[in-house]
Write an enzyme that holds these catalytic residues in place. Structure first.
Site, short mmCIF file in Angstrom:
data_model
loop_
_atom_site.label_atom_id
_atom_site.label_comp_id
_atom_site.label_asym_id
_atom_site.label_seq_id
_atom_site.Cartn_x
_atom_site.Cartn_y
_atom_site.Cartn_z
CB ILE A 21 2.91 -5.45 -13.69
CG1 ILE A 21 4.15 -5.44 -12.79
CG2 ILE A 21 2.04 -6.68 -13.41
CD1 ILE A 21 3.87 -5.24 -11.31
CB THR B 108 -1.54 -8.87 -8.85
OG1 THR B 108 -1.55 -8.21 -10.11
CG2 THR B 108 -2.08 -10.28 -8.96
NE ARG C 263 1.38 -1.43 -2.94
CZ ARG C 263 2.25 -2.32 -3.41
NH1 ARG C 263 1.82 -3.47 -3.89
NH2 ARG C 263 3.54 -2.08 -3.39
CG ASP D 211 -0.65 -11.20 -4.12
OD1 ASP D 211 -0.66 -12.26 -3.45
OD2 ASP D 211 0.37 -10.50 -4.26
CD GLU E 254 -1.70 -6.35 1.42
OE1 GLU E 254 -0.94 -5.53 0.87
OE2 GLU E 254 -2.03 -7.40 0.88
CG HIS F 265 1.46 -8.12 -0.88
ND1 HIS F 265 1.06 -6.85 -0.60
CD2 HIS F 265 2.32 -8.01 -1.91
CE1 HIS F 265 1.66 -6.00 -1.42
NE2 HIS F 265 2.44 -6.70 -2.23
CB ALA G 109 1.93 -11.07 -6.91
CG PHE G 110 7.05 -9.81 -4.04
CD1 PHE G 110 5.96 -9.86 -3.19
CD2 PHE G 110 8.30 -10.13 -3.53
CE1 PHE G 110 6.11 -10.21 -1.85
CE2 PHE G 110 8.46 -10.48 -2.20
CZ PHE G 110 7.36 -10.51 -1.36
#
Ligand SMILES: NC(=O)c1ccc[n+]([C@@H]2O[C@H](COP(=O)([O-])OP(=O)(O)OC[C@H]3O[C@@H](n4cnc5c(N)ncnc54)[C@H](O)[C@@H]3O)[C@@H](O)[C@H]2O)c1
Length: 337
Positions: free
Chosen positions: A154, A233, A235, A259, A264, A304, A306-307
């Protein structure tokens, strides 16, 4: 072509349709749910399994599937599969090593451009019927320095996108790819702190593990070049939320686009976020700090996501089909060890 029996689990309807059309000629059995011991009698002749991370493949399951020769998981992680036990039984296991390299990098830039050009604020204003430009002045990316922390799949895409904006780039990675740096004309610095001190924009692309826990923290937040923009983006745990609040309050960070949140907890697989809401295990302090983050004008949080593009999710399915096809030709790809 050899016809085999394939059992596929944890699939949404659109995913079933995609796979069905590509696995014509095979004996396929689809399930929306995860694979449980109670399902094994329905699939006891299965030669191949397609699963996601909620299907735990252990000795118990394997004992009940004597014909099984291949498992492909629609995830990058594979710790839900007892790979050693599979090896003993000559069952091959494949995964999806990557699917979102450009996708996540594009999201990092979506967050950045939102900040640099005040997109969110501009749209909010025009929605309210106001077209005046007060407080909407942004800044150029051209000529600014981007600090990339983590130049894996990435991070490399972020470098390439930044080049298109004519940004200068510096990076830190404990395993620098010097050839890539030469090709793209950027420099690796010796530490995270070195990157923090010279970057106008910092983007995080490192994995979360003990050595990267709170990579941005109360001890190095003051090293950040005053007024820099921080983008995460990767963790939530890479960042000590308290440090971000301190950085924002004291001008070390002018804006934060993220993100992911500490709250989380430990997210194994990004796609898991499509099925689960935030884990409830976060400690109260972090929850409160994240809550304060949510209320800051110069903090922009996406959930979360982004993917989450059509193309990235299709890449997961296509890789799964490729894994199966290679297995059928006795030329496996993406095997896990
Ligand atoms: N938000 C999302 O939807 C989403 C989606 C996919 C991935 N991710 C996150 O992005 C991260 C990066 O993904 P990737 O595919 O590029 O992974 P990758 O494994 O290809 O690259 C990670 C890079 O980080 C480097 N690294 C390790 N420790 C470091 C440190 N202390 N400082 C700086 N760099 C360090 C590694 O050497 C490697 O080059 C993933 O681990 C995941 O947490 C988020």
């Amino acid at each position: 072509m050899i016809k085999i029996k394939i059992a596929l689990f944890e699939l949404e309807n659109w995913e079933k349709d995609f796979l069905k059309s590509r696995l014509k000629g095979h004996d396929v059995l689809f399930f929306s749910k995860k694979l449980a011991v109670s399902d094994t009698n329905k699939i006891k002749n299965a030669e191949a399994l397609v699963i996601f991370i909620n299907s735990k493949i252990d000795k118990n399951i394997l004992d009940r599937l004597p014909k099984l020769r291949f498992i492909t998981t629609m995830s990058t992680g594979f710790d839900h599969i007892d790979v050693q036990e599979c090896k003993k039984r000559n069952i091959l296991v494949s995964n999806v090593p990557s699917y979102g390299e450009n996708t996540v990098a594009e999201h990092a830039f979506a967050l950045l451009l939102n900040i640099s050009r005040k997109i969110h604020d501009s749209i909010e204003k025009t929605r309210r019927g106001s077209f005046d430009l007060k407080d909407l002045r942004g800044f150029d990316l051209k000529g600014k320095t981007l600090g990339v922390l983590g130049t894996g799949k990435i991070g490399k895409h972020s470098v390439m996108i930044a080049k298109g904006f004519q940004m200068n780039i510096v990076a830190y990675d404990p395993f620098p790819d010097k050839e890539f740096a030469k090709q793209h004309g950027f420099e690796y610095l010796k530490s995270v702190e070195n990157v923090l001190s010279v970057s106008d924009v910092i983007t995080l692309h490192a994995p979360y593990m003990p050595s990267t826990h709170h990579m941005i923290n109360m001890s190095n937040i003051r090293k950040i070049k005053k007024g820099a923009v921080l983008i995460n983006t990767a963790r939530g745990g890479l960042i000590e939320t308290k440090a971000i609040l301190y950085g924002l309050k004291n001008g070390f960070i002018s804006a934060f686009g993220t993100d992911v949140l500490e709250e989380e907890g430990f997210v194994r697989e990004d796609k898991e976020m499509l099925y689960k809401s935030f884990k409830k295990q976060a400690d109260l302090k972090t929850v409160l700090e994240d809550h304060i983050l949510l209320e800051q004008d110069n903090v922009f949080i996406t959930p979360h996501n982004a993917f989450n593009t059509k193309e990235a999710l299709l890449r997961i399915l296509q890789t799964t089909v490729d894994n199966l096809n290679y297995f059928l030709k006795k030329k496996s790809i993406n095997l896990v060890k």
